[in-house]
Design a protein around this motif. Structure first.
Motif, PDB file in Angstrom:
ATOM      1  N   ALA A 442       1.170  -1.331   0.708  1.00 38.15           N
ATOM      2  CA  ALA A 442       0.008   0.266  -0.446  1.00 38.15           C
ATOM      3  C   ALA A 442       1.197   1.018   0.009  1.00 38.15           C
ATOM      4  CB  ALA A 442      -0.577   0.181   1.265  1.00 38.15           C
ATOM      5  N   PHE A 443       2.007   1.255   0.863  1.00 44.36           N
ATOM      6  CA  PHE A 443       3.068   2.571   0.957  1.00 44.36           C
ATOM      7  C   PHE A 443       3.349   2.639  -0.902  1.00 44.36           C
ATOM      8  CE2 PHE A 443       7.390   3.466   2.084  1.00 44.36           C
ATOM      9  CZ  PHE A 443       7.039   4.927   1.788  1.00 44.36           C
ATOM     10  N   TYR A 444       3.435   1.383  -0.857  1.00 40.07           N
ATOM     11  CA  TYR A 444       4.150   1.953  -2.990  1.00 40.07           C
ATOM     12  C   TYR A 444       3.222   2.059  -3.589  1.00 40.07           C
ATOM     13  CZ  TYR A 444       8.972   0.660  -2.073  1.00 40.07           C
ATOM     14  OH  TYR A 444      10.400   1.036  -1.223  1.00 40.07           O
ATOM     15  N   MET A 445       2.122   1.363  -3.517  1.00 38.82           N
ATOM     16  CA  MET A 445       1.164   1.926  -4.795  1.00 38.82           C
ATOM     17  C   MET A 445       0.353   3.331  -4.300  1.00 38.82           C
ATOM     18  SD  MET A 445       0.674  -1.301  -6.495  1.00 38.82           S
ATOM     19  CE  MET A 445      -1.127  -0.533  -6.905  1.00 38.82           C
ATOM     20  N   GLY A 446       0.108   3.499  -3.103  1.00 33.98           N
ATOM     21  CA  GLY A 446      -0.311   4.805  -2.465  1.00 33.98           C
ATOM     22  C   GLY A 446       1.063   6.372  -3.559  1.00 33.98           C
ATOM     23  N   GLY A 447       2.092   5.696  -3.935  1.00 30.85           N
ATOM     24  CA  GLY A 447       2.660   6.882  -4.151  1.00 30.85           C
ATOM     25  C   GLY A 447       3.828   7.480  -3.534  1.00 30.85           C
ATOM     26  N   TRP A 448       3.640   6.872  -1.883  1.00 29.33           N
ATOM     27  CA  TRP A 448       4.482   7.601  -1.017  1.00 29.33           C
ATOM     28  C   TRP A 448       5.605   7.573  -0.522  1.00 29.33           C
ATOM     29  CZ3 TRP A 448      -0.289   5.121   1.037  1.00 29.33           C
ATOM     30  CH2 TRP A 448      -1.021   6.563   0.789  1.00 29.33           C
ATOM     31  N   ALA A 449       6.383   6.155  -1.445  1.00 30.61           N
ATOM     32  CA  ALA A 449       7.928   5.889  -0.836  1.00 30.61           C
ATOM     33  C   ALA A 449       8.964   6.689  -1.337  1.00 30.61           C
ATOM     34  CB  ALA A 449       7.863   4.254  -2.069  1.00 30.61           C
ATOM     35  N   ILE A 450       9.804   6.391  -1.007  1.00 29.47           N
ATOM     36  CA  ILE A 450      11.141   8.108  -1.412  1.00 29.47           C
ATOM     37  C   ILE A 450      11.787   6.627  -2.104  1.00 29.47           C
ATOM     38  CG2 ILE A 450      13.116   8.719   0.292  1.00 29.47           C
ATOM     39  CD1 ILE A 450      11.047   9.352   2.291  1.00 29.47           C
TER      40      ILE A 450
END
Length: 450
Positions: A442-450
């Motif tokens: 979810a962290f990656y799919m939501g576009g929040w990953a650095i």
């Protein structure tokens, strides 16, 4: 003379008791060599971090002092409190994110950025002291735990090879990287250094890794025009108007627009730093019978508190340095080595010119050697459990391909969960593993990953 020897014996005995040096199968001499090795392997940070943040408008001189203070504070905390041979400093990846994404990309002011770093440290510390990070470690499948070690080993090899331009980016078509100039002095010195390190370690020469670093530094000073001696001492300007001590804007960082960035920093730090700590501890054989890190709770808290300190003094977020593995490879097993790193970074505030006497090709062989050692984690994978083993290898490969530890861990968890379901082994999935996998995806799919 007898009095001097007696004082040395008393000091040595006190250090052995405080750090339990004999209990961990080490010696004071070995710990000091390990600490010096780690320091030399990560001293480049005092050049790289001010350069990166300087491009974003930070005063490089002020950042140099902050970088030294953060490394000193974090390493001393890790050494004296957690009693582990892991050094802490400004995380290079998060430094780049701070400079190029937050300040230059999103036009955040420097005080608000420092406030965000401080808040990240607060949340990160709460996550650590409440046991959430330990819960993540406990629910880290063995395959992915070993895969993280393999991936970090490969990552170290890539970083070291790129630092000396042995492997460089490919601006043309085809693959993303290519071979650099194999006739250049840095590349030749690095290759010779790696071979020499392997040979000396095979012969069990005490401090072999450190000897190679010193020898290549002396070689650079004598024969490399880029390595110049510019003195020993340089008094720091601790009262500069550009100083960032206490200049953070916490209220500005509480803005709803900034809070998602704080949470992204926390999520990245949880898996990046936690994975690094686990890998270094495993390489130093500092795991208990249940495969947990000795003094793991204190270790996890040390680096998160250091990020709070970073926001206060005007630096980038802190984390355990992968280069700590150079010290553990040199024999470090206790907090004495990390304590020495902290003391040396304090001294470096006044000895800034010396930091330029250690060229990249002097430390690259140590990092490559450590990377090769960490690849031994492949033998710890249980290929009788193919799903677990392949999830670990997926994690390892994508850590180096993406140059991001969190990305590798996320893909490892996704592979494990989907693999278990497709193989009919879904009963082997712990609820914690499912929760972590869902959270990471979810962290990656939501576009929040650095």
């Amino acid at each position: 003379m007898q009095s001097s020897n007696a004082n040395h014996a008393v000091t040595s005995s006190w250090l052995e008791r405080y750090f339990d040096i004999q209990g961990r199968g080490s010696s004071v001499r070995r710990e000091l060599i390990a600490g010096l090795t780690t320091f030399l392997a990560m001293v480049y940070s005092v050049i790289v971090v001010p350069s990166m943040l300087g491009k974003a408008g930070f005063d490089p001189g002020a950042v140099f002092i902050a970088t030294c203070l953060i490394a000193a504070f974090g390493s001393l905390l890790m050494g004296l409190w957690a009693n582990l041979p892991m050094a802490i400093g400004c995380a290079i990846s998060l430094t780049a994110f701070t400079a190029f994404s937050l300040v230059l990309g999103q036009h955040m002011s420097i005080p608000v950025t420092l406030g965000a770093i401080f808040l990240m440290g607060v949340v990160f510390t709460l996550v650590s002291v409440t046991g959430i990070r330990q819960w993540v470690l406990t629910n880290l499948p063995r395959g992915i735990a070993h895969g993280t070690g393999i991936g970090i080993g490969l990552f170290l090899l890539l970083i070291a090879a790129n630092n000396v331009s042995l492997i460089v980016g490919n601006s043309g078509g085809g693959l993303p990287v290519k071979l650099g100039d194999v006739n250049s002095l840095p590349v030749i010195a690095t290759v010779v250094g790696v071979a020499a390190t392997i040979g000396l370690e095979k012969r069990r020469v005490p401090g072999g890794i450190l000897l190679v670093i010193i020898a290549l530094s002396v070689f650079g000073l004598l024969f490399d025009p880029a390595v110049k001696f510019s003195g020993f001492f340089a008094l720091p300007d601790l009262t500069s108007e550009h100083s960032l001590f206490g200049k953070l804007d916490i209220m500005g960082a509480l803005n709803p627009v900034v809070l998602p960035i704080v949470l992204a920093l926390v999520m990245t730090a949880i898996f990046d730093a936690t994975g690094t700590i686990r890998a270094v501890a495993g390489q130093a054989n500092l795991l208990d019978k249940d495969d947990n890190i000795i003094n793991g709770g204190k270790a996890l808290t040390s680096d998160s508190v250091s990020s709070m300190f970073a926001g206060l003094v005007g630096g980038a977020p802190a984390a355990v340095y992968i280069e700590s593995a150079a010290g553990t490879a040199a024999g470090g097993k206790t907090g004495l080595s990390a304590t020495l790193v902290g003391v040396l970074f304090l001294l470096l505030i006044f000895l800034a010119p010396l930091s330029y006497l250690v060229p990249a090709y002097a430390t690259a062989p140590a990092l490559m050697y450590v990377g090769l050692l960490m690849l031994a984690n492949v033998t710890k994978l249980d290929f009788n459990d193919k799903v677990d083993a392949m999830a670990g290898l997926t994690c390892a490969v994508f850590i180096v391909l993406s140059s991001n530890i969190v990305t590798g861990i996320m893909l490892g968890f996704a592979t494990l969960v989907i693999g278990r379901i497709c193989s009919g082994e879904w009963r082997k999935l712990k609820p914690g593993v499912l929760l972590i996998a869902i959270g990471l995806v979810a962290f990656y799919m939501g576009g929040w990953a650095i």
